[in-house]
Write a protein that holds these residues in place. Sequence first.
Motif, short mmCIF file in Angstrom:
data_model
loop_
_atom_site.label_atom_id
_atom_site.label_comp_id
_atom_site.label_asym_id
_atom_site.label_seq_id
_atom_site.Cartn_x
_atom_site.Cartn_y
_atom_site.Cartn_z
N ARG A 109 0.81 -1.22 0.09
CA ARG A 109 -0.12 0.21 0.09
C ARG A 109 0.94 1.15 -0.14
O ARG A 109 0.55 2.47 -0.83
CB ARG A 109 -0.97 0.00 1.21
CG ARG A 109 -1.82 1.18 1.39
CD ARG A 109 -2.46 1.17 2.80
NE ARG A 109 -3.13 2.29 3.30
CZ ARG A 109 -4.34 2.72 2.67
NH1 ARG A 109 -5.21 2.08 1.74
NH2 ARG A 109 -4.95 3.59 3.13
N THR A 110 1.89 1.12 0.91
CA THR A 110 2.71 2.50 0.92
C THR A 110 3.45 2.62 -0.49
O THR A 110 3.37 3.87 -0.76
CB THR A 110 3.72 2.26 2.06
OG1 THR A 110 2.97 2.01 3.32
CG2 THR A 110 4.88 3.41 2.11
N MET A 111 3.96 1.62 -1.13
CA MET A 111 4.71 1.62 -1.89
C MET A 111 3.85 2.22 -3.49
O MET A 111 4.17 2.89 -4.34
CB MET A 111 5.40 0.29 -2.56
CG MET A 111 6.46 0.58 -3.69
SD MET A 111 7.79 1.77 -3.63
CE MET A 111 8.90 0.90 -2.42
N TRP A 144 13.98 12.03 7.59
CA TRP A 144 14.37 10.87 6.76
C TRP A 144 15.57 10.41 7.52
O TRP A 144 15.99 9.22 7.52
CB TRP A 144 14.74 11.00 5.38
CG TRP A 144 13.61 10.95 4.48
CD1 TRP A 144 12.32 11.64 4.52
CD2 TRP A 144 13.36 10.13 3.17
NE1 TRP A 144 11.36 11.31 3.66
CE2 TRP A 144 12.22 10.49 2.62
CE3 TRP A 144 14.26 9.64 2.42
CZ2 TRP A 144 11.70 9.88 1.54
CZ3 TRP A 144 13.73 8.84 1.23
CH2 TRP A 144 12.55 9.13 0.69
N GLY A 145 16.57 11.38 7.90
CA GLY A 145 17.70 11.20 8.62
C GLY A 145 17.13 10.62 10.01
O GLY A 145 17.98 9.79 10.55
N MET A 156 6.71 6.47 7.02
CA MET A 156 6.55 5.27 6.21
C MET A 156 7.54 5.06 5.08
O MET A 156 7.85 4.11 4.64
CB MET A 156 5.22 4.92 5.99
CG MET A 156 4.34 4.45 7.27
SD MET A 156 4.76 2.95 8.11
CE MET A 156 5.83 3.58 9.33
N VAL A 157 7.59 6.37 4.40
CA VAL A 157 8.25 6.29 2.99
C VAL A 157 9.83 5.72 3.57
O VAL A 157 10.28 5.08 2.71
CB VAL A 157 8.08 7.49 2.14
CG1 VAL A 157 8.99 7.58 1.07
CG2 VAL A 157 6.68 7.88 1.93
N PRO A 158 10.64 6.50 3.98
CA PRO A 158 11.96 6.04 4.38
C PRO A 158 12.02 4.80 4.90
O PRO A 158 12.96 4.11 4.74
CB PRO A 158 12.59 7.09 5.20
CG PRO A 158 11.32 8.06 5.92
CD PRO A 158 10.23 7.77 4.91
N LEU A 159 11.12 4.40 5.74
CA LEU A 159 11.21 3.03 6.32
C LEU A 159 10.94 2.11 5.43
O LEU A 159 11.64 1.23 5.51
CB LEU A 159 10.19 2.99 7.69
CG LEU A 159 9.97 1.60 8.24
CD1 LEU A 159 9.78 1.83 9.52
CD2 LEU A 159 8.79 0.76 7.63
N THR A 160 10.11 2.28 4.72
CA THR A 160 9.84 1.19 3.40
C THR A 160 10.95 0.95 2.62
O THR A 160 11.55 -0.02 2.30
CB THR A 160 8.76 1.72 2.48
OG1 THR A 160 7.30 1.69 3.47
CG2 THR A 160 8.22 0.81 1.43
N VAL A 161 11.52 2.07 2.17
CA VAL A 161 13.03 2.14 1.35
C VAL A 161 13.76 1.66 2.02
O VAL A 161 14.47 0.49 1.48
CB VAL A 161 13.28 3.56 0.83
CG1 VAL A 161 14.52 3.56 0.23
CG2 VAL A 161 12.16 4.41 -0.01
N LEU A 162 14.04 1.59 3.41
CA LEU A 162 15.22 0.97 3.91
C LEU A 162 14.91 -0.49 4.17
O LEU A 162 15.80 -1.33 3.95
CB LEU A 162 15.62 1.70 5.14
CG LEU A 162 16.11 3.07 5.19
CD1 LEU A 162 16.56 3.72 6.40
CD2 LEU A 162 17.52 3.22 4.10
N ILE A 163 13.73 -0.72 4.54
CA ILE A 163 13.43 -2.41 4.57
C ILE A 163 13.49 -3.05 3.35
O ILE A 163 13.98 -4.04 3.33
CB ILE A 163 11.84 -2.48 5.17
CG1 ILE A 163 11.88 -2.10 6.68
CG2 ILE A 163 11.48 -3.81 4.92
CD1 ILE A 163 10.50 -2.19 7.16
N GLU A 182 10.39 10.22 -6.46
CA GLU A 182 10.84 10.63 -5.19
C GLU A 182 11.35 9.81 -4.10
O GLU A 182 12.13 10.17 -3.19
CB GLU A 182 9.82 11.65 -4.96
CG GLU A 182 9.33 12.92 -5.73
CD GLU A 182 8.37 13.82 -5.29
OE1 GLU A 182 7.99 13.52 -4.05
OE2 GLU A 182 7.80 14.70 -6.08
N ASP A 183 10.63 8.78 -3.85
CA ASP A 183 10.86 7.65 -2.78
C ASP A 183 12.14 7.00 -2.93
O ASP A 183 12.70 7.10 -1.92
CB ASP A 183 9.90 6.62 -2.66
CG ASP A 183 8.51 7.42 -2.29
OD1 ASP A 183 8.04 8.72 -2.13
OD2 ASP A 183 7.46 6.69 -2.67
#
Length: 320
Positions: free
Chosen positions: A50-52, A261-262, A124-131, A59-60
Amino acid sequence: MITSLAIVLPVFALILCGYQIGRKGWVTDAALKGLSFFVYYLASPALLFRTMAKGNLSEDINLPFILAFYSAALVVFSFSAFLGRRFWGYQLKEMALMSMGSTYSNMLLLGFPLVYSAFGDEGMVPLTVLIAFQAPILMALTSMLTEYDLSRDAGAGRGLRVMGRALVRAVIRNPIILSLVAGALYQTAGFDFFLILDRFTSTLGGAVVPCALFSLGVSLNGFKLAGDLKQSFLIVALKTLVYPGVVALLIYSFVDVPPLWGAVAVILAAQPTGVNVFILAQQYGVFTARAASIVLASTTVSVVTVTLLIAHYVSILPGY
């Protein structure tokens, strides 16, 4: 500080509830396995999809941000391997699992609820990218190195082929990766996020936080302090203090990202060692007792370290 405690204490209280209920034996192994399956294979993939799918892929996906975070991981991974070889005389398989214990964060079961509680949908966006990149980089690297070493021990002579198979398995069998890829493809194709899909993923994803925290608490009953405790606490220090410090240094020095994000990156790096380290150690029959000690000790230490980090970021970030 009061604000951060209001964020953190309910999260750790849910873990404590799970731990106490598990200690009394009210949740069977089969029930825990079913709950963990639900979180890992259904609820979390639904929320990440859903987040993605509803985001903005151009941008993400911030490559400098991802590179800085996982460069820090590889620096600590390599340093931990060096320590294992220098002071304990480890072979490649033990070095790999020790290094994974120093860098593999519990992003899903603990990092996810904490970031969501602290920063809401924006986190959720930076978290999703890193996960998305943790398993393909750290888990796959550990599996490749361990299987390569084990294949050499067995005299199979197929080390590189074994490493390749381990990498493929780590990617194609991971529901987190598959859900993120599916969400990215859905977004790229330009499909509408229609009402039924929206409600389905929202309802299913809403179960992630309570179920993940409860199952984590129950599962902690299966871990105990064992093996070389001095070494275990060294790894815990690398995981909860050194690793987030290196992440902060690289991201704040070399990457231009929003302050939020940091903050998410440093908080995720400071998470305790993920249970996948113990699962992998069990699978290979290597480093098992120390892996259990690391998971338990780092989770306990993170109550303090993560609370202080969230208190710091809540006090300096506007709107939180």
